[in-house]
Enzyme design. Structure first.
Site: not given
Length: 482
Positions: A194, A74-75, A81, A77
């Site tokens: 969340d 994952g990527k 990861v 701002g």
């Protein structure tokens, strides 16, 4: 709960126990001198040679050099990861997920810094079978590193997108595990805030794990409220939107929105823009499809009560009230907690390194942890004192007494088109929303007439939202920091 990353970890210089009496000269006398004087010590004793390996043995020295980068998972701002393999020290060869956060981006805002602290502290202190486990935490001059268990089953979002909607028994399993996780967080005074499919991961066995604790609020016990505006709009409770103060009941609203999403194909209140979505959440009518069973309909309506005090789970009973609902009448909660209930879906994985359940937009990238050349001021670095952590025992502390060999059961699939992804609108906690003065305080509204039933030829329930042939980008997907 530790404050500002404060941890009681032994250092290489050792630690002194509080309240222990000091040694007298006689107590400190070497064994050889006692024997020379014709004395023998009373009781059991052991002679230990003082060497570099037997003195000042403390926590493992941990750093980026201990891990080999395998894939990008994952990527966002704040950083990336990675899937990594441990190549030094204990747990050699074990696969982890490594979340890398850039300090320079976090310290720009005090609330981002506070949320990073909260996530780190919660991961260190909360141990539960349905919450992701933190194995290590460390930092360099410009980055923070969280080493987490690798959940190779991917996001629940991916599986929900693939299936379109879940059958009720499938949804019941996932909702029950999430209920236990939320109940545990609430018992520790933590509001999650969340809950959404992207923040629910699956283990290799198919059990859920809550991840991403950056928006959690600590120290919220019975009677306490907080006013921070944060979350993902489609799953946010109305009391967050109107800023009337909220407590742990917001998590049960989010679970109701997630339940509706699982059973119908979309969250209960959506529109073409943020403002209209918020308006619908605050005063819109709830439409329930006719194919839901009476128990499912009743639970959704009780989750989505706009008055938090009337919402199921919103009272002192919290998760226990949810567990007693007839929708879960066939659930054995003790077996569920012990991983003795068969998951409805078990990921098909070829190895520990299999990343087939993750987004190929990330996994096809070359994993590179860019050079750490950022120099922060001394005051900025003070915010991250005490960040380093090594788990006392990886996995064992939360797995005692649980069975981790569930039987494989083939997943039941629907013959529906792939679900078009929802675009979650992830707000930063300091981004404001002022509701229109014309919007009333949240009140329970009557349901409209039932939607028309699915066509007779349909073999499975159809999603309310028509499938789309084009995929929308999923904002917030894979954001490691928030």
């Amino acid at each position: 709960m530790a404050a500002v990353f404060d941890l009681d970890l032994e250092t290489e210089e050792g630690s002194e126990g509080e309240g222990e009496p000091e040694l007298s000269p006689a107590d400190a006398c070497p064994l050889a001198e006692l024997r020379a004087a014709g004395l023998e010590p009373v009781g059991h004793y052991e002679e230990v040679e003082l060497t570099e390996t037997s003195v000042n043995v403390g926590p493992e020295r941990i750093g980026p050099h201990c891990f080999e980068l395998l894939r990008v998972l994952g990527k966002g701002g704040y950083g990336k990861v990675f899937q990594v393999r441990k190549v030094q020290g204990t747990n050699l060869g074990k696969i982890y997920a490594m979340k890398v956060l850039r300090k320079a981006k976090i310290v720009r805002n005090a609330k981002d810094t506070a949320h990073t602290r909260a996530e780190r502290n919660i991961l260190e202190s909360v141990k539960h079978p349905f919450i992701v486990e933190l194995a290590y935490a460390f930092q360099t001059g410009g980055k923070l590193y969280l080493i987490l268990e690798c959940l190779s089953g991917g996001e629940l979002f991916t599986h929900l997108e693939r299936e379109g909607i879940f059958l009720e028994d499938t949804a019941c399993f996932y909702l029950a595990e999430i209920t236990l996780a939320l109940g545990h967080l609430h018992s520790q005074g933590i509001i999650y805030r969340d809950l959404k499919p992207e923040n629910i991961m699956l283990s290799s066995q198919g059990h859920i794990k809550l991840t991403d604790f950056g928006l959690c609020k600590e120290s919220i016990h019975e009677g306490a409220v907080t006013h921070t505006f944060c979350g993902t709009i489609e799953y946010m409770a109305p009391e967050i939107l109107v800023r009337s103060g909220h407590n742990r009941a917001v998590d049960w609203w989010s679970l109701g929105a997630l339940m509706y999403d699982m059973l119908t194909g979309s969250p209960p209140f959506t529109a073409e823009n943020r403002k209209k979505t918020m308006d619908k959440i605050i005063r819109g009518k709830l439409a329930l499809p006719p194919y839901l069973t009476p128990d499912a309909r009743d639970l959704v309506k009780k989750f989505l009560k706009r008055n938090p005090s009337q919402r199921i789970g919103g009272g002192p009973g919290d998760a226990a009230d949810v567990q007693r609902h007839p929708f879960f009448r066939h659930m054995n909660w003790d077996d569920l907690l012990a991983w003795r209930v068969d998951p409805p879906f078990r990921p098909c994985l070829q190895s520990e390194e299999d990343v087939s359940q993750f987004d190929t937009r990330f996994t096809r990238q070359t994993p590179v942890d860019s050079p750490d050349d950022t120099a922060l001021s001394e005051s900025a670095n003070q915010a991250f004192l005490g960040f380093t952590y090594v788990a006392p025992s990886v996995l064992d502390s939360i797995k005692e007494g649980f069975s981790f060999q569930p039987k494989l059961r083939s997943p039941r699939r629907l013959n529906s088109s792939p679900r078009a992804p929802v675009s979650p609108l992830k707000f930063s906690p300091f981004e404001g929303f002022r509701p229109s003065p014309s919007l009333p305080e949240p009140t329970e509204l009557p349901l409209p007439p039932l939607l028309p039933p699915p066509p007779p030829s349909t073999t499975a329930p159809l999603p309310i939202r028509p499938p789309s042939g084009t995929k929308k980008s999923k904002r917030g997907r894979g954001r490691p920091g928030r």
